[in-house]
Scaffold this motif. Structure first.
Motif, PDB file in Angstrom:
ATOM      1  N   UNK A   1       0.771  -1.135  -0.074  1.00  0.00           N
ATOM      2  CA  UNK A   1      -0.086   0.066   0.065  1.00  0.00           C
ATOM      3  C   UNK A   1       0.699   1.242  -0.002  1.00  0.00           C
ATOM      4  N   UNK A   2       2.048   1.309   0.860  1.00  0.00           N
ATOM      5  CA  UNK A   2       2.843   2.404   0.807  1.00  0.00           C
ATOM      6  C   UNK A   2       3.438   2.455  -0.496  1.00  0.00           C
ATOM      7  N   UNK A   3       3.928   1.456  -1.357  1.00  0.00           N
ATOM      8  CA  UNK A   3       4.520   1.793  -2.316  1.00  0.00           C
ATOM      9  C   UNK A   3       3.525   2.094  -3.395  1.00  0.00           C
ATOM     10  N   UNK A   4       2.428   1.692  -3.523  1.00  0.00           N
ATOM     11  CA  UNK A   4       1.432   2.111  -4.411  1.00  0.00           C
ATOM     12  C   UNK A   4       0.982   3.618  -4.293  1.00  0.00           C
ATOM     13  N   UNK A   5       0.846   3.980  -2.678  1.00  0.00           N
ATOM     14  CA  UNK A   5       0.798   5.453  -2.532  1.00  0.00           C
ATOM     15  C   UNK A   5       1.869   6.411  -2.966  1.00  0.00           C
TER      16      UNK A   5
ATOM     17  N   UNK B   1     -14.704   1.690  -3.498  1.00  0.00           N
ATOM     18  CA  UNK B   1     -14.006   1.035  -2.295  1.00  0.00           C
ATOM     19  C   UNK B   1     -13.279   2.004  -1.470  1.00  0.00           C
ATOM     20  N   UNK B   2     -13.365   1.869  -0.147  1.00  0.00           N
ATOM     21  CA  UNK B   2     -12.523   2.705   0.839  1.00  0.00           C
ATOM     22  C   UNK B   2     -11.576   1.456   1.493  1.00  0.00           C
ATOM     23  N   UNK B   3     -10.295   1.732   1.217  1.00  0.00           N
ATOM     24  CA  UNK B   3      -9.464   0.350   1.500  1.00  0.00           C
ATOM     25  C   UNK B   3      -8.415   1.097   2.668  1.00  0.00           C
ATOM     26  N   UNK B   4      -8.400   0.390   3.994  1.00  0.00           N
ATOM     27  CA  UNK B   4      -7.390   1.031   4.831  1.00  0.00           C
ATOM     28  C   UNK B   4      -5.873   0.607   4.586  1.00  0.00           C
ATOM     29  N   UNK B   5      -4.836   0.929   5.492  1.00  0.00           N
ATOM     30  CA  UNK B   5      -3.629   0.745   5.209  1.00  0.00           C
ATOM     31  C   UNK B   5      -3.523  -0.848   5.245  1.00  0.00           C
ATOM     32  N   UNK B   6      -4.222  -1.482   5.796  1.00  0.00           N
ATOM     33  CA  UNK B   6      -4.080  -3.202   5.997  1.00  0.00           C
ATOM     34  C   UNK B   6      -4.802  -3.681   4.854  1.00  0.00           C
ATOM     35  N   UNK B   7      -5.477  -2.978   3.983  1.00  0.00           N
ATOM     36  CA  UNK B   7      -5.863  -3.692   2.664  1.00  0.00           C
ATOM     37  C   UNK B   7      -7.436  -3.972   3.042  1.00  0.00           C
ATOM     38  N   UNK B   8      -7.885  -3.742   4.075  1.00  0.00           N
ATOM     39  CA  UNK B   8      -9.442  -3.964   4.270  1.00  0.00           C
ATOM     40  C   UNK B   8     -10.322  -3.180   3.632  1.00  0.00           C
ATOM     41  N   UNK B   9     -11.312  -3.694   2.981  1.00  0.00           N
ATOM     42  CA  UNK B   9     -12.642  -2.813   2.386  1.00  0.00           C
ATOM     43  C   UNK B   9     -13.370  -2.454   3.842  1.00  0.00           C
TER      44      UNK B   9
ATOM     45  N   UNK C   1      -0.882 -12.620   0.805  1.00  0.00           N
ATOM     46  CA  UNK C   1      -0.938 -13.320  -0.445  1.00  0.00           C
ATOM     47  C   UNK C   1      -2.007 -12.536  -1.431  1.00  0.00           C
ATOM     48  N   UNK C   2      -3.042 -11.903  -0.649  1.00  0.00           N
ATOM     49  CA  UNK C   2      -4.000 -11.211  -1.540  1.00  0.00           C
ATOM     50  C   UNK C   2      -3.529  -9.927  -2.098  1.00  0.00           C
ATOM     51  N   UNK C   3      -2.703  -9.324  -1.139  1.00  0.00           N
ATOM     52  CA  UNK C   3      -1.937  -8.039  -1.553  1.00  0.00           C
ATOM     53  C   UNK C   3      -0.795  -8.230  -2.919  1.00  0.00           C
ATOM     54  N   UNK C   4      -0.452  -9.371  -2.966  1.00  0.00           N
ATOM     55  CA  UNK C   4       0.543  -9.631  -3.905  1.00  0.00           C
ATOM     56  C   UNK C   4      -0.237  -9.962  -5.079  1.00  0.00           C
TER      57      UNK C   4
END
Length: 470
Positions: A45-49, A117-125, A326-329
């Motif tokens: 998430x940090x890299x994408x931001x 979709x609002x996605x937090x730093x931990x990738x949760x919707x 694994x989902x983040x990947x």
């Protein structure tokens, strides 16, 4: 060679110390693997931001708290996210909620599918504004940070974000090439506003004053340092920097207690000097193991006939850190099952890996198409060595086949066969051709607003079979 009595005694005395050092290194290695699994989604998430808001080499760099509307469908040139869809136009915004709230207003879009979709730093919707919410999906949502205090206007839906940094990812369906211009207009009408922006607009539109402020807060500026994924310890540095921006979730407290020997502290740089060279080697080994565990878990779920079905907590992972990583990947930014179901295929009916060098068929029997209230589509991706998935160039610029693909030919019995292959098929099969990449391949069947049969796993996608004929 003879060993003297004194030397032998010294060796015996040193054995407990050596065993203790080996045990400590093993412990650090195992803890580093656990930390890697936990921090990897945050790092992604940090890299994408950073790429979206800071990277000066990015010609599409955007400001914080502002939409970037992508005016074209994803294709082989799309590399901003792994496994994008080719059915919707994307809108993306990176929110910084440290200073003030933000307001999202989605105007009517007719019958077209949409979701924000609002996605937090931990990738949760933690919120998806969409058709699924009914009339509430068209209301104005006020998004506040985890420590915000204040009063919300009575005409908005108040939503508290778990983290200060949030990724807002919007999708609007393009229901055919002729609809592209209209969807672009709909994109531009979706409002993401600060309190002052909303106040000024409402004054102009209705003369109504929402809130008076003598001085607006400074606009947040994206100034995060770049990540360096080639440096193993960068995962810890970036992870702690990102975690320092928001309160740590209560669910993660026990994990951080267990990781205490690694001296990881949110908001602080990882101190390599606190460890010996042998300990640093053990930590690096653990980081490598953690990445290997994430790659191995990329196909996690129930696999039936070569298709893998996600688990019910996909998109809201709780303390299932490995599934989250694994989902983040493989699918960073994916929606939760109530909004969309993703069924992935990496094997054929004979349990052989899918390869673009082969030809395949997927046949849905009459009445057996994916049960959805919005739409479904099938896409083929090339798979990189680290497990990411992207579209591959093909002769007809087609990246998905689904219920909106014009000219699909059904069999006399009502069945639908899709031909998945790299080379051009015979003329009578062209309408149903899904072009494949050249090498390792992953198929993704997307079902938006799925029926319960899909959510609960009662519907099964037919197996992909090898096809020897052209």
């Amino acid at each position: 060679m003879r060993i003297g009595r004194r030397a032998a005694l010294a060796g015996l005395l040193g054995m407990p110390a050596l065993a203790g050092a080996q045990e400590a290194s093993t412990n650090l290695r195992d803890l580093a693997a656990r930390a890697t699994i936990y921090l990897f989604p945050i790092y992604e998430m940090y890299r994408a931001r950073w790429r979206a808001t800071v990277d000066e080499q990015n010609p599409q760099r955007q400001r914080l708290n502002r939409f970037r509307h992508v005016p074209t469908l994803a294709d082989a040139r799309t590399r901003e996210m792994t496994a994008p869809n080719a059915d919707t136009l994307y809108s993306s915004a990176w929110l910084d909620l440290s200073l003030e709230p933000l307001f999202l207003t989605v105007p009517p879009v007719g019958d077209l599918y949409y979701s924000y979709a609002f996605i937090d730093l931990f990738t949760d919707n933690f919120l998806v504004v969409s058709h699924r919410l009914g009339s509430k999906g068209r209301a104005t949502h006020m998004i506040v940070g985890p420590t915000w205090n204040g009063d919300a206007p009575g005409d908005v839906v108040l939503v508290r974000a778990p983290t200060t940094s949030v990724w807002l990812l919007g999708r609007i369906l393009v229901d055919g090439p002729e609809e592209l211009d209209r969807v672009r207009i709909l994109q531009s009408r979706v409002l993401l506003e600060t309190p002052d922006m909303r106040n000024e607009r409402r004054i102009l539109e209705t003369g109504e004053l929402m809130r008076f402020r003598t001085q607006a807060p400074p606009e947040p500026v994206a100034d995060w340092p770049a990540a360096h994924p080639d440096e193993p310890f960068d995962l810890f540095d970036v992870g702690m920097r990102a975690l320092g921006e928001s309160p740590l979730p209560a669910r993660d407290g026990p994990l951080f207690e267990a990781l205490a020997p690694l001296k990881l502290k949110p908001g602080r740089k990882f101190d390599q000097r606190a460890f010996t060279e042998a300990e640093r080697r053990a930590i690096r080994t653990g980081i490598e193991q953690g990445h290997a565990d994430i790659r191995a878990a990329a196909g996690r779920g129930r696999t039936i006939d070569g298709w893998t079905y996600g688990e019910r907590h996909f998109g809201n992972f709780g303390d299932d850190y490995l599934y989250r990583a694994a989902t983040a990947l493989t699918a960073l930014g994916a929606l939760m099952p109530g909004e969309a179901v993703y069924v992935t295929g990496s094997q054929d009916a004979d349990r052989q890996p899918l390869l673009g060098t082969e030809r395949y068929v997927l046949t849905f029997p009459a009445g057996g198409l994916p049960p959805v209230r919005a739409f479904w589509s099938l896409s083929a991706y090339e798979v990189t060595p680290e497990g990411r998935a992207y579209f591959s160039e093909n002769a007809i610029d087609r990246y998905s086949v689904g219920d909106r693909t014009p000219g699909l030919v059904h069999g006399a019995d009502g069945s639908l066969t899709i031909y998945i292959q790299r080379d051009r098929p015979s003329a009578d099969r062209m309408a149903n051709w899904l072009p494949a990449p050249a090498g390792p391949m992953r198929l993704v069947l997307r079902a938006f607003l799925p029926e319960q049969a899909l959510i609960e796993g009662r519907y099964r996608v037919p197996p992909v079979r090898r096809n020897s004929s052209p």
